[in-house]
Design an enzyme around this catalytic site. Structure first.
Site, short mmCIF file in Angstrom:
data_model
loop_
_atom_site.label_atom_id
_atom_site.label_comp_id
_atom_site.label_asym_id
_atom_site.label_seq_id
_atom_site.Cartn_x
_atom_site.Cartn_y
_atom_site.Cartn_z
N HIS A 1 -1.65 1.40 -4.82
CA HIS A 1 -2.12 0.74 -3.53
C HIS A 1 -2.94 -0.43 -3.98
O HIS A 1 -3.43 -0.86 -4.99
CB HIS A 1 -3.35 1.65 -2.97
CG HIS A 1 -4.26 2.18 -4.00
ND1 HIS A 1 -4.15 3.07 -4.86
CD2 HIS A 1 -5.66 1.90 -3.99
CE1 HIS A 1 -5.22 3.36 -5.57
NE2 HIS A 1 -6.35 2.79 -5.06
N HIS B 1 -5.95 -3.20 -2.50
CA HIS B 1 -6.92 -3.24 -1.71
C HIS B 1 -7.13 -4.82 -1.19
O HIS B 1 -7.03 -5.74 -1.88
CB HIS B 1 -8.40 -3.23 -2.59
CG HIS B 1 -8.49 -1.96 -3.27
ND1 HIS B 1 -9.55 -0.81 -2.61
CD2 HIS B 1 -7.99 -1.27 -4.35
CE1 HIS B 1 -9.51 0.27 -3.27
NE2 HIS B 1 -8.54 -0.14 -4.57
#
Ligand code: 5GP
Length: 139
Positions: free
Chosen positions: A101, A103
């Site tokens: 992932h 941010h």
């Protein structure tokens, strides 16, 4: 826990709720449940991979495409002055969810975060040696 068992997989499958801001064939973006600042968004691939080293080029390209597409909208929505885009890799780097992932963290000149991480300096000659060592690994 395998990559397939993480909370992010559950969000993709709609097994747990999330505030989704964008979705396409390959990626999903949703608000972080514990934001550093309002608008803190996570961008994930739908194909389950643990980190960038396990991801194929098409997956990485899709993630970057989504990040570039949605970041201006996030910044506009919260009136941010800047943005940090980062990905924690490994527990020592702060990774808690072992599903790739990125941010997107809106930043404000008034948010009081002096730096996102600490800074140090190199001793005389240390940077040169280190750069050579890394380059040698890649040769
Ligand atoms: P990491 O520390 O692994 O780089 O970041 C994981 C992020 O996922 C954290 O910022 C954390 O707040 C967020 N997070 C963890 N569980 C959930 C969840 O169930 N829903 C959402 N939206 N974010 C989560």
């Amino acid at each position: 826990m395998t990559t397939e068992d993480t909370v992010f997989t559950k969000i993709i499958r709609r097994e747990i709720p999330a505030h989704i801001v964008y979705e396409d064939t390959d990626t999903l973006a949703f608000l972080d449940i514990n934001p550093n600042n309002p608008g803190h968004t996570l961008v994930i691939p739908k194909k389950p991979v643990r980190n960038i080293f396990d991801a194929d080029d098409a997956t990485l390209a899709a993630l970057m495409h989504t990040i570039r597409k949605i970041t201006p909208a996030i910044q506009d929505a919260v009136g941010a002055d800047g943005v940090n885009i980062n990905s924690n890799h490994g527990a020592a780097a702060g990774q808690e969810v072992f599903y790739l992932h990125f941010h997107i963290i809106p930043r404000f000149s008034t948010d009081g975060y002096k730096h996102t991480w600490g800074h140090t300096t190199y001793k005389e000659g240390e940077a040169s040696l280190l750069a050579q060592k890394i380059a040698a690994q890649l040769a």
